[in-house]
Design a protein around this motif. Sequence first.
Motif, PDB file in Angstrom:
ATOM      1  N   SER A  16       0.890  -1.072   0.106  1.00 16.45           N
ATOM      2  CA  SER A  16      -0.052   0.157   0.106  1.00 16.45           C
ATOM      3  C   SER A  16       0.792   1.300   0.065  1.00 16.45           C
ATOM      4  O   SER A  16       0.580   2.174  -0.662  1.00 16.45           O
ATOM      5  CB  SER A  16      -0.852   0.003   1.259  1.00 16.45           C
ATOM      6  N   ASN A  57      -3.411  11.463   2.231  1.00 16.18           N
ATOM      7  CA  ASN A  57      -4.799  11.358   2.646  1.00 16.18           C
ATOM      8  C   ASN A  57      -5.122  10.274   3.481  1.00 16.18           C
ATOM      9  O   ASN A  57      -5.067   8.885   2.828  1.00 16.18           O
ATOM     10  CB  ASN A  57      -5.720  11.380   1.435  1.00 16.18           C
ATOM     11  N   ASN A  89      -7.669   8.730   4.962  1.00 21.34           N
ATOM     12  CA  ASN A  89      -8.826   8.039   4.597  1.00 21.34           C
ATOM     13  C   ASN A  89      -8.758   7.319   3.375  1.00 21.34           C
ATOM     14  O   ASN A  89      -8.914   6.176   3.271  1.00 21.34           O
ATOM     15  CB  ASN A  89      -9.935   8.926   4.446  1.00 21.34           C
ATOM     16  N   GLN A  90      -8.096   7.907   2.234  1.00 23.12           N
ATOM     17  CA  GLN A  90      -7.930   7.133   1.030  1.00 23.12           C
ATOM     18  C   GLN A  90      -6.797   6.183   1.385  1.00 23.12           C
ATOM     19  O   GLN A  90      -6.803   4.860   0.827  1.00 23.12           O
ATOM     20  CB  GLN A  90      -7.272   8.120  -0.097  1.00 23.12           C
ATOM     21  N   PHE A 100      -6.291   4.200   4.168  1.00 25.93           N
ATOM     22  CA  PHE A 100      -7.068   3.124   4.709  1.00 25.93           C
ATOM     23  C   PHE A 100      -7.844   2.115   3.562  1.00 25.93           C
ATOM     24  O   PHE A 100      -8.170   1.191   3.826  1.00 25.93           O
ATOM     25  CB  PHE A 100      -8.025   3.685   5.918  1.00 25.93           C
ATOM     26  N   LYS A 101      -8.529   3.240   2.632  1.00 23.43           N
ATOM     27  CA  LYS A 101      -9.341   2.513   1.641  1.00 23.43           C
ATOM     28  C   LYS A 101      -8.552   1.481   0.886  1.00 23.43           C
ATOM     29  O   LYS A 101      -8.793   0.341   0.634  1.00 23.43           O
ATOM     30  CB  LYS A 101     -10.051   3.533   0.857  1.00 23.43           C
ATOM     31  N   LEU A 102      -7.266   1.986   0.404  1.00 17.42           N
ATOM     32  CA  LEU A 102      -6.283   1.266  -0.245  1.00 17.42           C
ATOM     33  C   LEU A 102      -5.892   0.109   0.559  1.00 17.42           C
ATOM     34  O   LEU A 102      -5.910  -1.166  -0.221  1.00 17.42           O
ATOM     35  CB  LEU A 102      -5.280   2.183  -0.780  1.00 17.42           C
ATOM     36  N   PHE A 138      -7.448  -1.603   3.049  1.00 12.12           N
ATOM     37  CA  PHE A 138      -8.449  -2.524   3.230  1.00 12.12           C
ATOM     38  C   PHE A 138      -8.984  -3.122   1.960  1.00 12.12           C
ATOM     39  O   PHE A 138      -8.960  -4.372   1.734  1.00 12.12           O
ATOM     40  CB  PHE A 138      -9.648  -1.422   3.760  1.00 12.12           C
ATOM     41  N   GLY A 139      -8.589  -2.262   0.879  1.00 12.10           N
ATOM     42  CA  GLY A 139      -9.207  -3.148  -0.493  1.00 12.10           C
ATOM     43  C   GLY A 139      -7.993  -4.112  -1.016  1.00 12.10           C
ATOM     44  O   GLY A 139      -8.352  -5.281  -1.320  1.00 12.10           O
ATOM     45  N   LEU A 160      -7.891  -0.534  -8.852  1.00 11.69           N
ATOM     46  CA  LEU A 160      -7.833   0.032  -7.274  1.00 11.69           C
ATOM     47  C   LEU A 160      -7.131   1.365  -7.227  1.00 11.69           C
ATOM     48  O   LEU A 160      -7.353   2.178  -6.688  1.00 11.69           O
ATOM     49  CB  LEU A 160      -7.716  -1.026  -6.294  1.00 11.69           C
ATOM     50  N   PHE A 219      -7.923   4.980  -6.456  1.00 11.56           N
ATOM     51  CA  PHE A 219      -7.805   5.208  -5.094  1.00 11.56           C
ATOM     52  C   PHE A 219      -8.017   7.014  -4.726  1.00 11.56           C
ATOM     53  O   PHE A 219      -8.410   7.259  -3.837  1.00 11.56           O
ATOM     54  CB  PHE A 219      -6.689   4.617  -4.425  1.00 11.56           C
ATOM     55  N   ASN A 220      -7.416   7.711  -5.493  1.00  9.18           N
ATOM     56  CA  ASN A 220      -7.406   9.036  -5.407  1.00  9.18           C
ATOM     57  C   ASN A 220      -8.891   9.716  -5.831  1.00  9.18           C
ATOM     58  O   ASN A 220      -8.981  10.864  -5.629  1.00  9.18           O
ATOM     59  CB  ASN A 220      -6.366   9.761  -6.009  1.00  9.18           C
TER      60      ASN A 220
END
Length: 217
Positions: A72, A89, A91-92, A94-96, A98-99, A211, A215-216
């Motif tokens: 990541s 970022n 938040n982004q 963590f999304k990456l 998690f994904g 992904l 992601f951004n």
Amino acid sequence: MLRDAISNDWFTIFLMLGLGLITVSKFLFTHRFKDFLVLIGNSKYLKIYARDQKFIDGFDALLFLNGVLSISIFAIIGYGAFVNPSAFNLNQFFKLLFGIGILFLIKVLLERLIASLFDIDELIDSYVFQKTTFKNYIGFVLFPINCLLIYTLEPTKVLIHTIIGLIILINLIGFITSFKNHQKLLINNIFYFILYLCALEIGPYLILYKLIIDFNA
């Protein structure tokens, strides 16, 4: 002196977390960790620990978490070098994170499900273990590389391409090793194995690429 970088503080926190995971794995599984370090060019690790593999393995779990973190972080560094060097970022990220983690976990579960459906558990279980081992090794190798890219080296496109080439090389070594170790089984089940490669090897990486690119967004 640290190189100027975006959000070094957050990167430092996640790198320390990765270092902690590696340290704990070395402390709890000292002998296995030493064998793991010489994985490339030495089949001792695969031959010994493939026999003792478990559905949930503490050593693999620790290195898997480090691998997800390392991949990541490298993805964000590479994205910044090629597309958009914007501010970090959380938040982004963590999304990456998690994904990527969910993608890898779902992939392993689907592999084991398909192995059961086609009655090729022996082949796939051993193959998945070796593949997971090499992916964990990539995460281990990426840890010091990420440190250099964040604190010392400028992540140029040429450098990122070189590192991606190294990752592909390690994956290729892992694939060739698995093929050599299971050549007879693979030939006897070549049709199912080709289907497996198309569905669960090529497909997930296309999803991962999408992904990272999005992601951004």
